[in-house]
Design a protein around this motif. Structure first.
Motif, PDB file in Angstrom:
ATOM      1  N   ASP A 197       0.846  -1.176   0.000  1.00 51.27           N
ATOM      2  CA  ASP A 197       0.000   0.000   0.000  1.00 51.27           C
ATOM      3  C   ASP A 197       0.886   1.232   0.000  1.00 51.27           C
ATOM      4  OD1 ASP A 197      -2.216   1.599   0.061  1.00 51.27           O
ATOM      5  OD2 ASP A 197      -2.979   0.876   1.982  1.00 51.27           O
ATOM      6  N   CYS A 198       0.279   2.405  -0.189  1.00 49.11           N
ATOM      7  CA  CYS A 198       1.016   3.666  -0.081  1.00 49.11           C
ATOM      8  C   CYS A 198       1.020   4.092   1.378  1.00 49.11           C
ATOM      9  CB  CYS A 198       0.356   4.740  -0.950  1.00 49.11           C
ATOM     10  SG  CYS A 198       1.151   6.353  -0.806  1.00 49.11           S
ATOM     11  N   TYR A 199       2.177   4.451   1.893  1.00 53.93           N
ATOM     12  CA  TYR A 199       2.301   4.816   3.300  1.00 53.93           C
ATOM     13  C   TYR A 199       2.665   6.280   3.494  1.00 53.93           C
ATOM     14  CZ  TYR A 199       1.692  -0.069   4.333  1.00 53.93           C
ATOM     15  OH  TYR A 199       1.141  -1.331   4.439  1.00 53.93           O
ATOM     16  N   ASN A 200       2.468   7.079   2.459  1.00 57.60           N
ATOM     17  CA  ASN A 200       2.628   8.524   2.581  1.00 57.60           C
ATOM     18  C   ASN A 200       1.248   9.113   2.868  1.00 57.60           C
ATOM     19  OD1 ASN A 200       2.465  11.347   1.554  1.00 57.60           O
ATOM     20  ND2 ASN A 200       4.636  11.027   1.115  1.00 57.60           N
ATOM     21  N   PRO A 201       1.032   9.701   4.050  1.00 55.29           N
ATOM     22  CA  PRO A 201      -0.311  10.168   4.426  1.00 55.29           C
ATOM     23  C   PRO A 201      -0.912  11.163   3.432  1.00 55.29           C
ATOM     24  CG  PRO A 201       1.139  10.160   6.334  1.00 55.29           C
ATOM     25  CD  PRO A 201       2.009   9.891   5.140  1.00 55.29           C
ATOM     26  N   GLU A 202      -0.110  12.087   2.921  1.00 58.33           N
ATOM     27  CA  GLU A 202      -0.628  13.087   1.991  1.00 58.33           C
ATOM     28  C   GLU A 202      -1.090  12.440   0.688  1.00 58.33           C
ATOM     29  OE1 GLU A 202       0.801  17.165  -0.359  1.00 58.33           O
ATOM     30  OE2 GLU A 202       2.107  16.232   1.139  1.00 58.33           O
ATOM     31  N   ILE A 203      -0.269  11.538   0.165  1.00 56.73           N
ATOM     32  CA  ILE A 203      -0.620  10.883  -1.099  1.00 56.73           C
ATOM     33  C   ILE A 203      -1.812   9.946  -0.902  1.00 56.73           C
ATOM     34  CG2 ILE A 203       0.202   9.300  -2.883  1.00 56.73           C
ATOM     35  CD1 ILE A 203       2.997  10.497  -2.420  1.00 56.73           C
ATOM     36  N   ARG A 204      -1.850   9.248   0.218  1.00 58.40           N
ATOM     37  CA  ARG A 204      -3.004   8.389   0.501  1.00 58.40           C
ATOM     38  C   ARG A 204      -4.277   9.207   0.604  1.00 58.40           C
ATOM     39  NH1 ARG A 204      -1.677   3.790   4.965  1.00 58.40           N
ATOM     40  NH2 ARG A 204      -3.864   3.333   4.523  1.00 58.40           N
ATOM     41  N   GLY A 205      -4.182  10.401   1.191  1.00 62.96           N
ATOM     42  CA  GLY A 205      -5.346  11.274   1.282  1.00 62.96           C
ATOM     43  C   GLY A 205      -5.851  11.681  -0.090  1.00 62.96           C
ATOM     44  N   GLN A 206      -4.924  12.028  -0.974  1.00 59.70           N
ATOM     45  CA  GLN A 206      -5.305  12.390  -2.342  1.00 59.70           C
ATOM     46  C   GLN A 206      -5.931  11.197  -3.057  1.00 59.70           C
ATOM     47  OE1 GLN A 206      -1.566  13.718  -3.870  1.00 59.70           O
ATOM     48  NE2 GLN A 206      -1.776  15.791  -3.049  1.00 59.70           N
ATOM     49  N   ARG A 207      -5.388  10.019  -2.796  1.00 57.85           N
ATOM     50  CA  ARG A 207      -5.945   8.821  -3.432  1.00 57.85           C
ATOM     51  C   ARG A 207      -7.372   8.567  -2.955  1.00 57.85           C
ATOM     52  NH1 ARG A 207      -3.093   3.212  -2.164  1.00 57.85           N
ATOM     53  NH2 ARG A 207      -4.228   3.569  -0.225  1.00 57.85           N
ATOM     54  N   GLU A 208      -7.623   8.766  -1.654  1.00 53.16           N
ATOM     55  CA  GLU A 208      -8.965   8.545  -1.129  1.00 53.16           C
ATOM     56  C   GLU A 208      -9.967   9.533  -1.718  1.00 53.16           C
ATOM     57  OE1 GLU A 208     -10.109   5.986   0.645  1.00 53.16           O
ATOM     58  OE2 GLU A 208      -8.090   5.241   0.221  1.00 53.16           O
TER      59      GLU A 208
END
Length: 237
Positions: A197-208
């Motif tokens: 999974d992606c573990y960068n909070p900012e990028i994960r937020g954009q993905r969501e």
């Protein structure tokens, strides 16, 4: 082995082989690019339909996964593959981590298409298509690689973890604010211990946000199949 696979799968089944362009083992003897090109020729003669050029293996860190490395070692020894090491080895790794990670980032910074020079050697020598992987995440970078003639196609892995609709987003109108992989290598550090999974909070937020747009609009079509999380024991490419 290649001939056995071809016989089992049949003449019309596409067989792609992933192969190092370099073993990338500094200060140690490893297979050279010239030797690997010869291996590719054997595979071509045995029936391979295409060769995908990568680099390195588990002893080639950090070269095989160029990018950023802050926190890589800590994540690896606490929740990743290195959790299986001895307590002494894990403690030593965490002590040297700040220096090692800074050196790794200096020596192997993130760069789109970092395997292209090696792919060129295979493209020049083989008759079958050559695919190259290595940091691709933008349309410009992919098109430049193809225009260069160094490879016939490009592939990506980490970029798809950050953006499961990468293909759709770079060839058409982006679905939303597009999540772009920052190559922090958090996904690689946690390999075999946590899910991919992606573990960068900012990028994960954009993905969501992007995924919520897909769900809200009920979008469907090429590149819009629901993303699936892979189990931790799947190999990464």
């Amino acid at each position: 082995m290649m001939r056995a696979v071809r016989e089992r799968c049949g003449a019309d089944y596409p067989i792609l082989v992933k192969l190092n362009g370099t073993d990338d083992l500094p200060l140690r003897r490893a297979a050279t690019s010239e030797e690997l090109v010869r291996v590719a020729h054997w595979l071509q003669e045995a029936g391979a339909d295409a060769i995908e050029i990568s680099r390195g293996h588990y002893e080639s860190w950090p070269g095989m996964i160029q990018g950023r490395y802050r926190g890589f070692i800590k994540a690896s020894v606490t929740v990743g593959a290195a959790t299986h090491g001895s307590a002494m080895r894990k403690m030593a790794a965490r002590v040297v981590a700040p220096v090692v990670e800074r050196v790794a980032e200096w020596a192997r910074p993130p760069r789109e298409g970092f395997n292209l020079p090696f792919a060129q050697r295979f493209t020049d020598s083989l008759d079958i298509p050559v695919i190259v992987v290595g940091g691709f995440h933008t349309r410009d970078g992919m098109e430049a690689a193809l225009r260069s003639g160094a490879a016939d196609a490009v592939s990506a892995a980490r970029a798809f973890i950050a953006d499961p609709y990468l293909y759709r987003n770079i060839v058409g109108e982006p679905l939303a604010e597009r999540p772009v992989c920052g190559y922090c290598n958090g996904c690689i550090a946690r390999f075999s211990g946590s899910r991919i999974d992606c573990y960068n909070p900012e990028i994960r937020g954009q993905r969501e946000v992007m995924l919520s747009v897909v769900r809200r609009r009920g979008l469907s079509g090429p590149g819009l199949e629901p993303p699936r999380h892979h189990s931790a024991n799947r190999s990464q490419s």
